[in-house]
Write a protein that holds these residues in place. Structure first.
Motif, PDB file in Angstrom:
ATOM      1  N   VAL B 208       0.770  -1.192   0.064  1.00  0.00           N
ATOM      2  CA  VAL B 208      -0.099   0.090  -0.013  1.00  0.00           C
ATOM      3  C   VAL B 208       0.798   1.234   0.001  1.00  0.00           C
ATOM      4  O   VAL B 208       0.502   2.011  -0.737  1.00  0.00           O
ATOM      5  N   ASN B 209       2.047   1.168   0.755  1.00  0.00           N
ATOM      6  CA  ASN B 209       2.768   2.359   0.820  1.00  0.00           C
ATOM      7  C   ASN B 209       3.396   2.678  -0.596  1.00  0.00           C
ATOM      8  O   ASN B 209       3.676   3.763  -0.940  1.00  0.00           O
ATOM      9  N   HIS B 210       3.602   1.554  -1.260  1.00  0.00           N
ATOM     10  CA  HIS B 210       4.182   1.666  -2.681  1.00  0.00           C
ATOM     11  C   HIS B 210       3.191   1.936  -3.538  1.00  0.00           C
ATOM     12  O   HIS B 210       3.310   2.143  -4.786  1.00  0.00           O
ATOM     13  N   GLY B 211       1.678   2.057  -3.182  1.00  0.00           N
ATOM     14  CA  GLY B 211       0.713   2.371  -4.131  1.00  0.00           C
ATOM     15  C   GLY B 211       0.291   1.073  -4.939  1.00  0.00           C
ATOM     16  O   GLY B 211      -0.333   1.302  -6.174  1.00  0.00           O
ATOM     17  N   VAL B 212       0.400   0.072  -4.702  1.00  0.00           N
ATOM     18  CA  VAL B 212       0.068  -1.208  -5.380  1.00  0.00           C
ATOM     19  C   VAL B 212      -1.307  -1.496  -4.646  1.00  0.00           C
ATOM     20  O   VAL B 212      -1.526  -1.478  -3.502  1.00  0.00           O
ATOM     21  N   SER B 213      -2.368  -1.680  -5.676  1.00  0.00           N
ATOM     22  CA  SER B 213      -3.470  -2.364  -5.267  1.00  0.00           C
ATOM     23  C   SER B 213      -4.203  -3.228  -5.905  1.00  0.00           C
ATOM     24  O   SER B 213      -3.459  -3.837  -6.776  1.00  0.00           O
ATOM     25  N   GLY B 214      -5.354  -3.632  -5.811  1.00  0.00           N
ATOM     26  CA  GLY B 214      -6.258  -4.700  -6.624  1.00  0.00           C
ATOM     27  C   GLY B 214      -5.719  -5.992  -6.192  1.00  0.00           C
ATOM     28  O   GLY B 214      -5.336  -6.268  -5.223  1.00  0.00           O
ATOM     29  N   PRO B 215      -5.746  -6.951  -7.165  1.00  0.00           N
ATOM     30  CA  PRO B 215      -5.505  -8.164  -7.025  1.00  0.00           C
ATOM     31  C   PRO B 215      -4.228  -8.668  -6.540  1.00  0.00           C
ATOM     32  O   PRO B 215      -4.197  -9.428  -5.438  1.00  0.00           O
ATOM     33  N   ASN B 216      -3.213  -7.592  -6.836  1.00  0.00           N
ATOM     34  CA  ASN B 216      -1.787  -7.871  -6.002  1.00  0.00           C
ATOM     35  C   ASN B 216      -1.813  -7.679  -4.846  1.00  0.00           C
ATOM     36  O   ASN B 216      -1.323  -8.397  -3.943  1.00  0.00           O
ATOM     37  N   LEU B 217      -2.934  -6.822  -4.246  1.00  0.00           N
ATOM     38  CA  LEU B 217      -2.802  -6.455  -2.554  1.00  0.00           C
ATOM     39  C   LEU B 217      -3.813  -7.494  -2.143  1.00  0.00           C
ATOM     40  O   LEU B 217      -3.545  -8.030  -0.908  1.00  0.00           O
TER      41      LEU B 217
END
Lengths: 525, 378, 219
Positions: B208-217
């Motif tokens: 989340v801090n890196h800005g990754v979201s969606g299925p990866n998260l």
């Protein structure tokens, strides 16, 4: 008793060469040709003396005749075997293409055949049979209707799988992809030869030569039938395995000489992998030789099929060895699941990236030749070579045995070997289409930690069986039955006995959130 | 062997798009990575400053071509925010169907491409076979197979065609059966499990801090989904829940990211089926284009000083459009369009995830994050 | 029915943030209602001065659990007031995501029930506008060390718009080629879309002399 069939090419070649050499011998003049020179006496030596030979062409020819005969015989047999290998190898890429296509649900040419009767929206190819003259189309129409009922499209598939309903393209459906191999080869042959700028020119050129020549040399020792072989030394098995193992050196040369980091990585991976799998391979083959009592391939086959010798195919005597041979051979010929050195996803062809044109084409062909050699060797070592299945049992049947034996004797042994080899290649293709690629360090771990001990176990079993149970005659029929049953039992137990909890944790299934998962039955209409 | 930099790309079968990944390897171990993007930077943000609001939709389809509907809808929601348009409910249902079927098609493309990365060649053709079914449905809806230009500001271009509901139900049900085939080829293959488990760990707070979201998260054990966090459309009317994977202690590995997408395909299929049942006006009625049931009148100018932004759950994560009004033509064109691509932010993170693993794990890890370079480079 | 975060809960959370950050000097914050067609969203819209941006960012991160930097947009307003020539718009989110705990080596996923989120778990959208004065090289404090997601966003903003970020480690061209000349930032308004006003079609195969679609529209 060595096995034999009517296709005695070696014998025919021998007799033809000796007949032709004998004729040449007889044509030679048989008188002595006196080439002696008498030197008269001079002040240097008092007595005259004679020097020079008495030349008899016929005798001279007779002294080199065996060598000439052997040379001519070797030339002819090499050509015959090479031609037979290349011709029958045409089936290999064909099997690969068609079978993989079917496994991937691409119906390919079989679709074209199928499209003759299958329809789209109830209409079949414009009802082509009605266009035939003299009304011969009527019965064809009935046949098509019947075929549509059994192997046609259901209504649902029609709309969904329409990509698989190719249309009738004319008479070309008779030649579904047969000439693809030729077209590919001509394309490779006409392409430019590009050498990377800083590549090591000598090694770059030498590497494909090594790979190709050793691969073809393997076939010198592979008998295609009881009397179809190029060379049959006493230790043909050792020779062949040694030559089979030289190709990795060429692979490493190719990877290094291309001046490309990718190929270097590919070459190293290949060197590591092939070395790791040579050893279990050789130990497995050693076990086969121990069980069959000889290092000569033809004698190994004779042992399996001879009535007074083993009379049981080795696969039933050593199923573990057969499985090991299969796995190590797949690794040796670098097919999926062991094709890390050419892994397309990372290395884009790996060690042969920089090769183009005929060099790449021939190395690609060499990879298929090695697979082909592996399949033929499996057929020779484990599947009884050129024997029909249950040949002796069928021949011993009370009433029809004689006819069966006669019928089977009409088929040359080479036919059975080819069928077995091609069928085994279909198994190779099946494995290729279904499995993923194993990572290099996992390949090496698998080879050193699992296959090597298993191959040693196989060798010990082979020695034990040979020493304890072999009495010079055929195996007691209970022995292969017991071995196969025990091995099958172990395999089944390993396959079905799973620790369910560990499996759950390992698979970590599934959505922890969806209490009612979306599944076919959970929605109405 | 000394350390050396290898350049994977720009022409490389693994990269799923045109970009370069420079990898520093020590033998077979990855020591450092550096991604290099921008090969297909087409200047979409600049072009949009010279286009009317309706013309921009076509550009947004082409951002991520594998998942075109989600991007054009992402833009449309932001434009609706800017122009302050009310969308009829039937149009929202139709949009939802289009978006979810597109999500299935995008994940199928990913699944089909992930197989050859790991070595399995058959799965590619099987997934594309099913994707053809989805593309047929989307073709009926939008008119073309890949770039549909389907939504309009205020609604959708046209209604569900005659018979669409019946065909969609049949195909989605068949698809739900066929997913088991893919799972058989992946989950029951020890080789795949060995290749993808334990590889490419990533923890949720770091992501989340890196800005990754969606299925990866969601592969890491948290169920954050823009569809319920910043709600839009009619997701509140349907019975669904974002699929979550129970990851390992070290975080989500490639296997989790693969499983989450397979479950997402199931959830999307069930959402589309529910939407077909619940659509106001019934799925078998067909309204003409520009009927107020499916398209509301929308203003076409946005004066200076206004702006619109919308977060959207794209197939690959959270995408976002920010549009500043007041451009040329007295506001007929936007002043600035800014596009947030989830993969643009995920690729550097994925590149960091790879450090410490083997070269052979690079396609496994990179593929599991589902890159699509069209949206990255814009 | 599908559970979603209710608008009133989000509004309360947004207002909590607004009251808290309005205490920082140079900040003007308010809750704006935006629409998504069917739902209303309550967004915290903040107008910050460049000097107070860094402290605002740190306060949002540490006090309000804003953990996700979504996008950083740079806009060039050549016709704006002198102190509003450049604008940087930050979109931040509070996601409410925490690392899932593990018991006995097995991870227990955190399944948030959207209808029951409260307080610091409520997802909130925050939009921060920062206006910079006119300058050839505008710059603003970088927040790369607070949110790593801002890293490539800042690179892209500098690459395309030309707004520099103080304290950004490793600034480089990310979408344009690496050897693009210094000072070339295409999204600035002095760069025309159409190169040198070229208003012909590149591929007029049949010679119809058609004009491009955006003829006359590009300035």
């Amino acid at each position: 008793m060595a096995s034999s069939d009517w296709l005695d090419i070696v014998g025919w070649t021998e007799s033809m060469t000796s007949w032709s050499m004998d004729n040449v011998h007889d044509l030679m003049p048989s008188e002595d040709i006196d080439l002696q020179v008498t030197i008269p006496s001079t002040w240097a030596w008092p007595d005259p003396f004679t020097i020079g030979p008495i030349f008899n062409l016929q005798d001279g020819f007779a002294s080199i005749q065996p060598a000439l005969e052997a040379f001519m015989h070797a030339m002819i047999m090499s050509t015959v075997v090479f031609g037979m290998m290349m011709t029958t190898m045409l089936a290999i890429p064909y099997i690969e293409r068609k079978f993989i296509g079917r496994l991937m649900d691409r119906l390919g040419a079989t679709t074209t055949l199928r499209s003759l009767w299958v329809g789209e929206s109830g209409v079949t190819g414009g009802e082509w049979w009605n266009k035939l003259p003299f009304g011969v189309g009527g019965p064809i129409g009935w046949v098509i209707g019947a075929l549509n009922k059994t192997w046609g499209n259901s209504h649902e598939l029609e709309t969904i799988s329409r990509v698989n309903n190719r249309s009738y393209h004319g008479y070309w459906f008779l030649l579904p992809g047969f000439f693809q191999a030729f077209a590919d080869f001509f394309k490779f042959a006409t392409k430019e030869h590009i050498v990377p700028r800083d590549a090591d020119k000598v090694v770059f050129e030498v590497a494909p030569v090594i790979i190709l020549s050793t691969t073809i040399m393997v076939f010198a020792f592979v008998p295609f039938g009881p009397h179809i072989y190029a060379a049959n030394p006493d230790l043909s098995l050792l020779f062949m395995m040694a030559i089979f193992g030289v190709a990795p050196l060429g692979v490493f040369f190719a990877g290094w000489a291309s001046n490309n980091k990718y190929t270097l990585i590919g070459g190293m991976r290949s060197a590591a992998q092939l070395t790791a799998y040579e050893i279990p391979l050789l130990i497995t083959v050693l076990g086969v030789a121990v069980l069959s009592g000889s290092f000569n391939i033809i004698e190994i086959v004779d042992f399996q099929i001879g009535r007074e010798e083993g009379n049981v195919w080795n696969i039933f005597m050593m199923p573990l060895g057969a499985l090991l041979f299969l796995i190590t051979m797949i690794a040796e010929v670098e097919r999926i699941p062991f094709d890390m050195p050419e892994a397309e996803a990372e290395l884009v062809e790996g060690w042969w990236t920089e090769y183009g044109g005929i060099r790449w084409g021939l190395m690609f062909a060499a990879e298929y030749m090695r697979s082909y050699a592996a399949c033929i060797l499996f057929a020779l070592f484990f599947l009884g070579g050129w024997e029909a299945p249950f040949q002796h049992t069928l021949a011993d049947l009370p009433w029809v045995g004689g006819m069966v034996e006669f019928g089977l004797s009409l088929i040359p042994g080479v036919g059975w070997i080819l069928l077995k080899a091609w069928g085994l290649f279909a198994v190779f293709v099946w494995i290729r289409a279904s499995l993923h690629r194993v990572r290099t360090d996992q390949i090496l771990e698998f080879g050193w930690r699992y296959l090597l001990p298993l191959s040693l176990l196989h060798l010990v079993l082979a020695i034990a069986i040979r020493l304890l149970f072999w009495d010079g005659g055929p195996w007691n029929i209970l022995l292969p039955i017991a071995i196969t049953a025990i091995s099958g039992g172990i395999f089944v137990i390993l396959a079905i006995d799973e620790d369910k909890d560990a499996l759950e944790i390992q698979r970590r299934p599934y959505s922890t959130q969806a209490v009612v998962k979306a599944s076919p039955g959970s929605h109405n209409a | 062997m000394a350390e050396m930099w290898i350049s994977m790309g720009p022409q490389h079968p693994m990269t799923h798009g045109l970009w370069t990944l420079k990898v520093k390897v020590d033998g077979e171990t990855v020591v450092d990575t550096e991604p290099d993007l921008g090969y297909i930077h087409r200047g979409v943000e600049k072009i949009c400053e010279a286009r009317d609001f309706t013309q921009i939709t076509t550009y947004c389809d082409r951002l991520c071509y594998a998942s075109a509907n989600t991007w054009s809808h992402s833009y449309i929601y932001a434009a609706a925010d800017l122009l302050e348009v009310e969308v009829p409910e039937r149009a929202e249902y139709i949009r939802l169907i289009a978006i979810e079927i597109q999500r299935i098609a995008s994940h199928l493309m990913w699944l089909g491409a992930y197989g050859p990365d790991i070595g399995n060649l058959s799965i590619m053709v099987w997934c594309l076979r099913e994707r053809e079914m989805m593309m047929d449905l989307l073709q009926e809806l939008g008119g073309s197979r890949m770039h549909y230009n389907f939504p309009r500001i205020g609604g959708v271009k046209r209604d569900l065609p005659y018979g669409f509901a019946q065909r969609a139900r049949a195909k989605l049900k068949l698809f739900l059966n066929r997913i088991q085939e893919y799972e058989a080829l992946y989950d029951e293959s020890t080789i795949f499990l060995v290749r993808s488990q334990g590889v490419g760990y990533a923890k949720p707070e770091e992501m989340v801090n890196h800005g990754v979201s969606g299925p990866n998260l969601r592969a890491a054990g948290v169920n954050y989904d823009v569809r319920w966090a910043h709600p839009y459309s009619v997701y509140s009317e349907l019975d669904w829940s974002a699929p979550v994977e129970r990851s390992s202690i070290k975080g989500a590995d490639c296997y989790d990211r693969y499983r989450v997408r397979v479950e997402e395909m199931r959830v999307s299929a069930s959402m589309a089926l529910q939407a077909l049942d619940k659509i106001p006006g019934g799925a078998d009625t067909h309204y003409e284009p520009e009927d107020p049931m499916i398209l509301a009148k929308a203003p076409s100018r946005a004066p200076e000083g206004t702006s619109g932004a919308h977060h959207f759950e794209d197939s690959r994560g959270e995408s976002m459009f920010y549009i500043a009004g007041g451009g040329e033509g007295r506001g007929k064109q936007p002043y600035r369009v800014s596009i947030r691509s989830p993969i643009f932010i995920t690729i550097p993170f994925a590149a960091k995830c790879m450090i410490g693993y083997k070269v052979a794990d690079i396609p496994a890890i990179m593929g599991s994050f589902d890159p699509c370079i069209g949206e990255t480079d814009r | 029915m599908g559970k979603i975060v209710s608008a009133s809960v989000q509004k309360d959370a947004a207002e909590a943030i607004v009251t808290s950050i309005s205490e920082v000097a140079g900040i003007k914050a308010e809750v704006v209602e935006r629409s998504s067609g069917t739902h209303t969203r309550n967004v915290v819209v903040v107008n910050s001065s460049p000097t107070s941006w860094r402290s605002l960012a740190e306060k949002l991160y540490s006090d309000h659990a804003v953990d996700y930097c979504s996008m950083i947009t740079g806009i060039h307003w050549p016709e704006g007031d002198d102190d509003r020539k450049w604008e940087v718009v930050y979109h931040l989110l509070r996601t409410g995501v925490r690392d899932p705990p593990s018991e006995d080596g097995v991870v227990q996923p955190i399944i948030v029930n959207p209808s029951t989120v409260r307080g610091f778990g409520t997802p909130v959208e925050i939009e921060v506008h920062v206006h910079l004065t006119d300058s050839r090289t505008p710059s603003i404090d970088s927040v790369q060390d607070i949110w790593v997601g801002a890293d490539w966003n800042e690179k892209e903003t500098w690459d395309l718009v030309g707004i520099d970020f103080d304290g950004h480690d490793g600034m480089r061209r990310v979408l344009l080629p690496h050897e693009t000349p210094r000072g070339y930032h295409p999204l600035q308004k002095q760069h025309n879309l159409r190169y040198h006003g070229f208003e012909e079609m590149y591929d007029d195969a049949q010679g119809f002399m058609r004009k491009p679609d955006d003829v006359g529209k590009i300035k």
